[in-house]
Structure formats: structure tokens, C-alpha cells
Write a protein that holds these residues in place. Structure first.
Motif, PDB file in Angstrom:
ATOM      1  N   THR B  12       0.861  -1.191   0.000  1.00 40.93           N
ATOM      2  CA  THR B  12       0.000   0.000   0.000  1.00 40.93           C
ATOM      3  C   THR B  12       0.890   1.231   0.000  1.00 40.93           C
ATOM      4  O   THR B  12       1.873   1.299   0.743  1.00 40.93           O
ATOM      5  N   THR B  14       1.113   5.714  -1.395  1.00 38.23           N
ATOM      6  CA  THR B  14       0.459   6.930  -1.843  1.00 38.23           C
ATOM      7  C   THR B  14       0.895   7.285  -3.253  1.00 38.23           C
ATOM      8  O   THR B  14       2.047   7.043  -3.635  1.00 38.23           O
ATOM      9  N   SER B 111      -3.254   4.978  -2.893  1.00 40.36           N
ATOM     10  CA  SER B 111      -4.242   5.923  -2.366  1.00 40.36           C
ATOM     11  C   SER B 111      -3.880   7.345  -2.785  1.00 40.36           C
ATOM     12  O   SER B 111      -2.718   7.636  -3.068  1.00 40.36           O
TER      13      SER B 111
END
Lengths: 113, 112
Positions: B12, B14, B111
Motif C-alpha cells: 500500500t 500513496t 491511495s
């Protein structure tokens, strides 16, 4: 672009049931493959074929039969389905050369209750 | 026997950050390595491939270099986008030369 189609797209059956998954490719490829995809296991090869009437055993063949009737059509048969065969099934084709890309169909989601 | 190992199950990060997905393999013959990408509810598609030692191969902003000395073929991107969220598979051509051995896959979630 290469075209591989699968049917049905979704299938629900009961334990002990008979299931046939179909795959057709219009790429004039010699090689066709059946994979199952499960979380944590990636894609695992069930069976593959390099031409009509030919069948090669893959890595997870137990409980599965396959038949290649023409260059275009490759079928996966589950004669006594079990819940462990609940999975997402992909068919793919390639021209079989060392560096060949495999072209995948859209997948069939099979649920065995 | 031949095998492919992907150590990360989920990555995960950004948007805009770099990413590297690990892939190592085991084989006794000359390797052909592939990366496939699978977006949600879609079929896997080839991202890039290589059989040449120490040569970088690139496609759609992703790149990888096959290192036979370390049996590795890591996938990298300098700046990930939201559209890069997907499942990534590393694969090795099997000894028979006609089928692929896939790793277990790495899910990348980007994200905003």
C-alpha cells in the motif's frame, strides 16, 4: 488484439455435480491453457494443449479433465465437483514460442455448494 | 523444481511514490521471465518480459531487469498512479518451454 472467450462467466453447482467450462480462441494459436486462481496461490496450471486432440497435464490436475476438440476450442470438465474446486478459472492461448505472450480470457467464476 | 517467489502479498502506498515488487525464481535452465498485471475483475495481461541478463526492459512506466546472478526480476516504477492499483504476477517459463509458472501475486493499492 488476441481474442479469448469463456462461457459461462458464472456458474453455481452442487457437490457431485457435472460442470463443463468452455473456451474459444480466434488467434490461430496452437497452445491453450486452463488455470485456476485462488487467493494466496496465484494462478495454477490445470491442463494445457498444443493442438486438437492433445492434452498435457499441468500442476493441479486432480479432479479435472480437459478436451481440445479443435484448434479453437478447449473444454474443462469437472465430473464430480467438490467445494474445493470453487475458484476463478482462466483460459489462455499462445503461439507456444519461448517468449510468447499468453492471452487470457475473461474468466469463469465457479461456486460449488 | 522450478518456482517463482513473490514475497509481498500486499503493498500500500500513496500516489506519486516509487514502488518495487520483488520476484525471485529458481530454475536449472535459461530463464524467461514475465510480469503480468490484473486489474479488478479483469483478465491478467502481459506487462513486460525478459530473457536477457542485466538488461532493463520497460513498458507503461514500469521497468525490470533480469539478474541471473541473483535469480531476480523485480518490478519497479518511479511514481505510481491510482490506476496502478492491481494484482501483479511474476511468471517463469517452465522447463518444457510452453507453460508458465506463476508466483502468488502482489496486490498494489495506491491511495490519493
Amino acid at each position: 488484439e488476441a481474442a479469448v472467450t469463456q462461457s459461462p462467466r458464472n456458474k453455481v453447482t452442487v457437490t457431485g455435480g457435472n460442470v463443463t467450462l468452455s473456451c474459444r480462441q480466434t488467434n490461430s494459436h496452437n497452445y491453450m491453457y486452463w488455470y485456476r486462481q485462488d487467493t494466496g496461490h496465484g494462478l495454477r496450471l490445470i491442463h494445457y494443449s498444443y493442438g486438437a486432440g492433445n492434452l498435457q497435464i499441468g500442476d493441479v490436475p486432480d479432479g479435472y479433465k480437459a478436451t481440445r476438440t479443435t484448434q479453437e476450442d478447449f473444454f474443462l470438465l469437472l465430473e464430480l465437483a467438490s467445494p474445493s474446486q470453487t475458484s476463478l478459472y482462466f483460459c489462455a492461448s499462445s503461439d507456444g514460442t519461448d517468449y510468447a505472450e499468453q492471452f487470457f480470457g475473461p474468466g469463469t467464476r465457479l461456486t460449488v455448494l | 523444481g522450478d518456482s517463482v517467489t513473490q514475497t509481498e502479498g500486499l503493498v500500500t502506498l500513496t500516489k506519486g511514490l516509487p514502488v518495487m515488487l520483488n520476484c525471485t525464481y529458481q530454475t536449472t535452465y535459461s530463464p524467461f521471465l514475465f510480469w503480468y498485471v490484473q486489474h479488478l475483475n479483469e483478465a491478467p495481461k502481459l506487462l513486460l518480459k525478459s530473457s536477457t541478463d542485466n538488461k532493463r526492459t520497460e513498458h507503461q512506466g514500469f521497468y525490470a531487469t533480469l539478474h541471473k546472478s541473483s535469480s531476480s526480476f523485480h518490478l519497479q516504477k518511479s511514481s505510481v498512479q491510482l490506476s496502478d492499483s492491481a494484482l501483479y504476477f511474476c511468471a517463469l517459463r517452465d522447463q518444457g518451454g510452453r507453460a508458465l509458472i506463476f508466483g502468488t501475486g502482489t496486490t498494489v493499492s495506491v491511495s490519493p
